[in-house]
Scaffold this motif. Structure first.
Motif, PDB file in Angstrom:
ATOM      1  N   GLY A 245     -19.900   1.241 -37.713  1.00  0.00           N
ATOM      2  CA  GLY A 245     -18.661   1.689 -38.323  1.00  0.00           C
ATOM      3  C   GLY A 245     -17.473   1.449 -37.409  1.00  0.00           C
ATOM      4  O   GLY A 245     -17.572   0.744 -36.392  1.00  0.00           O
ATOM      5  N   TYR A 246     -16.358   2.057 -37.781  1.00  0.00           N
ATOM      6  CA  TYR A 246     -15.093   1.833 -37.090  1.00  0.00           C
ATOM      7  C   TYR A 246     -15.142   2.320 -35.632  1.00  0.00           C
ATOM      8  O   TYR A 246     -15.790   3.321 -35.329  1.00  0.00           O
ATOM      9  N   ARG A 247     -14.480   1.562 -34.739  1.00  0.00           N
ATOM     10  CA  ARG A 247     -14.251   2.055 -33.371  1.00  0.00           C
ATOM     11  C   ARG A 247     -12.797   1.768 -33.017  1.00  0.00           C
ATOM     12  O   ARG A 247     -12.309   0.657 -33.254  1.00  0.00           O
ATOM     13  N   SER A 248     -12.120   2.762 -32.469  1.00  0.00           N
ATOM     14  CA  SER A 248     -10.724   2.582 -32.070  1.00  0.00           C
ATOM     15  C   SER A 248     -10.601   1.389 -31.119  1.00  0.00           C
ATOM     16  O   SER A 248     -11.495   1.130 -30.315  1.00  0.00           O
ATOM     17  N   SER A 249      -9.486   0.682 -31.193  1.00  0.00           N
ATOM     18  CA  SER A 249      -9.388  -0.546 -30.385  1.00  0.00           C
ATOM     19  C   SER A 249      -8.897  -0.288 -28.956  1.00  0.00           C
ATOM     20  O   SER A 249      -9.123  -1.101 -28.067  1.00  0.00           O
ATOM     21  N   SER A 250      -8.235   0.841 -28.717  1.00  0.00           N
ATOM     22  CA  SER A 250      -7.835   1.081 -27.317  1.00  0.00           C
ATOM     23  C   SER A 250      -8.136   2.526 -26.917  1.00  0.00           C
ATOM     24  O   SER A 250      -7.801   3.463 -27.644  1.00  0.00           O
ATOM     25  N   TYR A 251      -8.809   2.661 -25.783  1.00  0.00           N
ATOM     26  CA  TYR A 251      -9.177   3.998 -25.302  1.00  0.00           C
ATOM     27  C   TYR A 251      -9.405   3.938 -23.802  1.00  0.00           C
ATOM     28  O   TYR A 251      -9.713   2.887 -23.233  1.00  0.00           O
ATOM     29  N   ALA A 252      -9.257   5.144 -23.178  1.00  0.00           N
ATOM     30  CA  ALA A 252      -9.325   5.182 -21.724  1.00  0.00           C
ATOM     31  C   ALA A 252     -10.679   5.676 -21.211  1.00  0.00           C
ATOM     32  O   ALA A 252     -11.041   5.427 -20.056  1.00  0.00           O
ATOM     33  N   SER A 253     -11.428   6.400 -22.051  1.00  0.00           N
ATOM     34  CA  SER A 253     -12.705   6.971 -21.592  1.00  0.00           C
ATOM     35  C   SER A 253     -13.596   7.158 -22.813  1.00  0.00           C
ATOM     36  O   SER A 253     -13.150   6.963 -23.948  1.00  0.00           O
ATOM     37  N   LEU A 254     -14.832   7.580 -22.592  1.00  0.00           N
ATOM     38  CA  LEU A 254     -15.749   7.811 -23.711  1.00  0.00           C
ATOM     39  C   LEU A 254     -15.182   8.891 -24.627  1.00  0.00           C
ATOM     40  O   LEU A 254     -15.128   8.752 -25.844  1.00  0.00           O
ATOM     41  N   ARG A 255     -14.727   9.975 -24.010  1.00  0.00           N
ATOM     42  CA  ARG A 255     -14.179  11.075 -24.806  1.00  0.00           C
ATOM     43  C   ARG A 255     -12.981  10.594 -25.632  1.00  0.00           C
ATOM     44  O   ARG A 255     -12.864  10.890 -26.823  1.00  0.00           O
ATOM     45  N   ASP A 256     -12.115   9.836 -24.983  1.00  0.00           N
ATOM     46  CA  ASP A 256     -10.922   9.301 -25.655  1.00  0.00           C
ATOM     47  C   ASP A 256     -11.343   8.393 -26.825  1.00  0.00           C
ATOM     48  O   ASP A 256     -10.743   8.432 -27.911  1.00  0.00           O
ATOM     49  N   MET A 257     -12.409   7.607 -26.624  1.00  0.00           N
ATOM     50  CA  MET A 257     -12.896   6.716 -27.687  1.00  0.00           C
ATOM     51  C   MET A 257     -13.378   7.537 -28.889  1.00  0.00           C
ATOM     52  O   MET A 257     -13.034   7.243 -30.033  1.00  0.00           O
ATOM     53  N   LEU A 258     -14.143   8.605 -28.596  1.00  0.00           N
ATOM     54  CA  LEU A 258     -14.673   9.438 -29.685  1.00  0.00           C
ATOM     55  C   LEU A 258     -13.524  10.078 -30.470  1.00  0.00           C
ATOM     56  O   LEU A 258     -13.498  10.036 -31.696  1.00  0.00           O
ATOM     57  N   VAL A 259     -12.574  10.639 -29.738  1.00  0.00           N
ATOM     58  CA  VAL A 259     -11.462  11.337 -30.396  1.00  0.00           C
ATOM     59  C   VAL A 259     -10.636  10.350 -31.219  1.00  0.00           C
ATOM     60  O   VAL A 259     -10.356  10.592 -32.400  1.00  0.00           O
ATOM     61  N   LYS A 260     -10.296   9.224 -30.620  1.00  0.00           N
ATOM     62  CA  LYS A 260      -9.442   8.259 -31.335  1.00  0.00           C
ATOM     63  C   LYS A 260     -10.172   7.663 -32.538  1.00  0.00           C
ATOM     64  O   LYS A 260      -9.591   7.494 -33.604  1.00  0.00           O
ATOM     65  N   THR A 261     -11.458   7.328 -32.344  1.00  0.00           N
ATOM     66  CA  THR A 261     -12.237   6.739 -33.442  1.00  0.00           C
ATOM     67  C   THR A 261     -12.252   7.673 -34.640  1.00  0.00           C
ATOM     68  O   THR A 261     -11.975   7.272 -35.762  1.00  0.00           O
ATOM     69  N   ARG A 262     -12.553   8.942 -34.386  1.00  0.00           N
ATOM     70  CA  ARG A 262     -12.697   9.887 -35.506  1.00  0.00           C
ATOM     71  C   ARG A 262     -11.341  10.278 -36.086  1.00  0.00           C
ATOM     72  O   ARG A 262     -11.220  10.542 -37.274  1.00  0.00           O
ATOM     73  N   THR A 263     -10.304  10.272 -35.246  1.00  0.00           N
ATOM     74  CA  THR A 263      -8.956  10.589 -35.756  1.00  0.00           C
ATOM     75  C   THR A 263      -8.431   9.441 -36.617  1.00  0.00           C
ATOM     76  O   THR A 263      -7.835   9.662 -37.667  1.00  0.00           O
ATOM     77  N   GLU A 264      -8.682   8.220 -36.180  1.00  0.00           N
ATOM     78  CA  GLU A 264      -8.162   7.062 -36.939  1.00  0.00           C
ATOM     79  C   GLU A 264      -9.066   6.706 -38.123  1.00  0.00           C
ATOM     80  O   GLU A 264      -8.593   6.225 -39.146  1.00  0.00           O
ATOM     81  N   GLY A 265     -10.377   6.945 -37.973  1.00  0.00           N
ATOM     82  CA  GLY A 265     -11.339   6.480 -38.993  1.00  0.00           C
ATOM     83  C   GLY A 265     -11.466   7.394 -40.202  1.00  0.00           C
ATOM     84  O   GLY A 265     -11.733   6.938 -41.305  1.00  0.00           O
ATOM     85  N   PHE A 266     -11.276   8.704 -40.005  1.00  0.00           N
ATOM     86  CA  PHE A 266     -11.420   9.655 -41.112  1.00  0.00           C
ATOM     87  C   PHE A 266     -10.060  10.022 -41.679  1.00  0.00           C
ATOM     88  O   PHE A 266      -9.090  10.226 -40.933  1.00  0.00           O
ATOM     89  N   GLY A 267     -10.014  10.238 -42.987  1.00  0.00           N
ATOM     90  CA  GLY A 267      -8.792  10.710 -43.640  1.00  0.00           C
ATOM     91  C   GLY A 267      -8.600  12.208 -43.443  1.00  0.00           C
ATOM     92  O   GLY A 267      -9.478  12.891 -42.907  1.00  0.00           O
ATOM     93  N   ARG A 268      -7.477  12.715 -43.930  1.00  0.00           N
ATOM     94  CA  ARG A 268      -7.097  14.118 -43.688  1.00  0.00           C
ATOM     95  C   ARG A 268      -8.092  15.122 -44.257  1.00  0.00           C
ATOM     96  O   ARG A 268      -8.423  16.110 -43.615  1.00  0.00           O
TER      97      ARG A 268
END
Ligand code: GLN
Length: 478
Positions: A329-352
């Motif tokens: 599935g989707y993965r955010s394209s820019s992140y600084a750490s594993l935690r940042d990747m998880l947060v950004k992926t789920r924030t950008e990938g899921f709707g409200r």
């Protein structure tokens, strides 16, 4: 009538008689999609025309040779986009799965193919089946074929609209809290949610695993019986699947006079006057058909919506934990750490709406709140189940509205999630209790929107609901 406007039952007769071919039917459906799909938006994916025509032609060829053809006779079936189709994109209407192509078929798809049904395409829905109007899709909205300013209902709104607009002959959807019955009622088609466990959930992208069930959206009750007989049955790949012996495969018999219960908690203030008038008309038809109408009580009904939203959110927050950008599935394209990747992926990938439910579900399961919310909801769920058990000692089937109103306008409820949740007041109880339910159209509102009634039955008694619906169908105004 054009071929795409006919039921599966009617088409099967023509196909068997050799009056029409599967290529004719497929071409009629694809032409219809070309004409109306831009304004309706029922599909997220329509499979390639050439491939579909080739599959239809293969069935025609086998029929000409005198070979045995399966129950679905080469007819097109539209599939909700949360059911895995091998090699065909399955997105759950989410950015998270925008490019997801499953390597396998859900059990229902394998069964449909085995019965010579042809997967036409994948239908629009609320993201991860959360919503009541198909407005939560990450990709587009679907419009109600009866009036393009209105929603088709949800979350199987694409499947319901495709059937209503004659863009397919048959469709399947999923129902966790009304998502087959409510869009069926808004679009004026027949929607059947089978008993929990009757149809395998293997390959259905999970939302609330103790509530989810795959079912049918069709033009007639007879088509619902046909499609159910194909998709139902025990599946070792789904631990909750049950092999019911009676029902779905049985030939319809004449229905004995029944006792039909009308729960007083479902006819309350706030229910639209045209829905109430429809209920009155249906009860008089039922009496004319020889059935007895009795008042019953389902006392815990007022707690059904909060109970459902606690349990459904809890289960989805756990089920959707797998979308973490690591595996698929989707993965955010820019992140600084594993935690940042998880947060950004789920924030950008899921709707409200999905994010709101993840927060709610995680909260009700968290230490210190589990007892107060999740455990309490599970206790109320038991009470709701006992209400039905008591009621079915007195009656054979229960009649209720499907939703408090006919279809509402696009945009009318999107800014108020609670108002949207309340649409589900009459549909979530069947899921909490695991019972079968059917939505059956009966006339139109003064605005020309479809009106429907819901019938609920005892566990495993789809056949009784289908027979009742068939009788009502014959007596329905149009
Ligand atoms: N409105 C319900 C919800 O959002 C319907 C869900 C469903 O049946 N998939 O949870």
């Amino acid at each position: 009538m054009k071929l795409n406007e006919l039921s599966a039952g009617a088409l099967k007769e023509l196909l068997e008689a050799g009056t029409v071919s599967n290529c004719d039917v497929m071409a009629a459906v694809l032409d219809r999609i070309e004409t109306v799909e831009e304004s309706i938006g029922a599909f997220l994916t329509v499979r390639d025309r050439q491939a579909l025509m080739r599959e239809a032609e293969a069935v025609d060829r086998r029929r000409r040779k005198g070979e045995r053809i399966g129950a679905l006779a080469g007819l097109p079936v539209a599939v909700k986009d949360n059911i895995c189709t091998e090699g065909v994109r399955t997105t759950c209407a989410s950015k998270m799965l925008e490019f997801h192509v499953p390597p396998y078929d859900a059990t229902v798809i394998a069964r449909i193919k085995n019965a010579d049904g042809i997967v036409l395409g994948k239908t629009n829905m609320d993201e991860f089946a959360m919503g009541s109007s198909t407005e939560n899709s990450a990709f587009k909205i679907t419009r109600n074929p009866h009036n393009l300013s209105y929603v088709p209902g949800g979350t199987s709104g694409g499947s319901a609209a495709a059937v209503a607009a004659n863009e397919t002959i048959l469709a399947i959807g999923s129902d966790t809290g009304g998502s087959i019955r409510q869009p069926a009622s808004f679009c004026g088609v027949v929607g059947l949610k089978p008993t929990y466990g009757r149809v395998s959930r293997f390959g259905l992208l999970a939302y609330g695993s103790s509530l989810d069930q795959i079912g049918t959206l069709t033009k007639t009750p007879a088509d619902a019986r046909l499609l159910l007989s194909v998709i139902a049955g025990h599946d070792p790949k789904d631990a909750t699947s049950v092999g019911f012996k009676d029902g779905a495969n049985a030939e319809p018999e004449n229905l004995k006079p029944l006792k039909i219960g009308i729960p007083k908690e479902y006819f309350i203030q706030g229910v639209d006057s045209e829905v109430l008038a429809c209920a009155t008309r249906v009860t008089s038809v039922l009496r004319e058909l020889g059935h007895e109408i009795i008042e019953i009580t389902l006392p815990h009904t007022p707690y059904a919506v909060p109970t459902y939203y606690v349990i459904a959110a809890a289960e989805m927050s756990s089920n959707l934990a797998r979308y973490d950008g690591c595996r698929y599935g989707y993965r955010s394209s820019s992140y600084a750490s594993l935690r940042d990747m998880l947060v950004k992926t789920r924030t950008e990938g899921f709707g409200r709406e999905v994010q709101r439910r993840i927060l709610l579900g995680t909260f009700v399961l968290s230490a210190g709140y589990y007892d107060a919310y999740y455990e309490k909801a599970m206790k109320v769920r038991k009470l709701i189940c006992s209400d039905f058990q008591e009621a079915f000692l007195q009656c054979d089937a229960i009649m209720t509205p499907v939703a408090p109103t006919p279809a509402f306008k696009i945009g009318e409820k999107t800014s108020d999630p609670l108002n949207m949740y309340l649409v589900d007041i009459f549909s979530v109880t069947a899921n909490l209790a695991g019972l079968p339910g059917i939505s059956i159209p009966f006339g139109h509102s003064s605005q020309g929107l479809p009106l429907s009634m819901q019938f609920l039955g005892r566990s495993g008694q789809e056949e009784l609901l289908l027979q009742l619906s068939t009788d009502l169908w014959k007596a329905s105004p149009e």
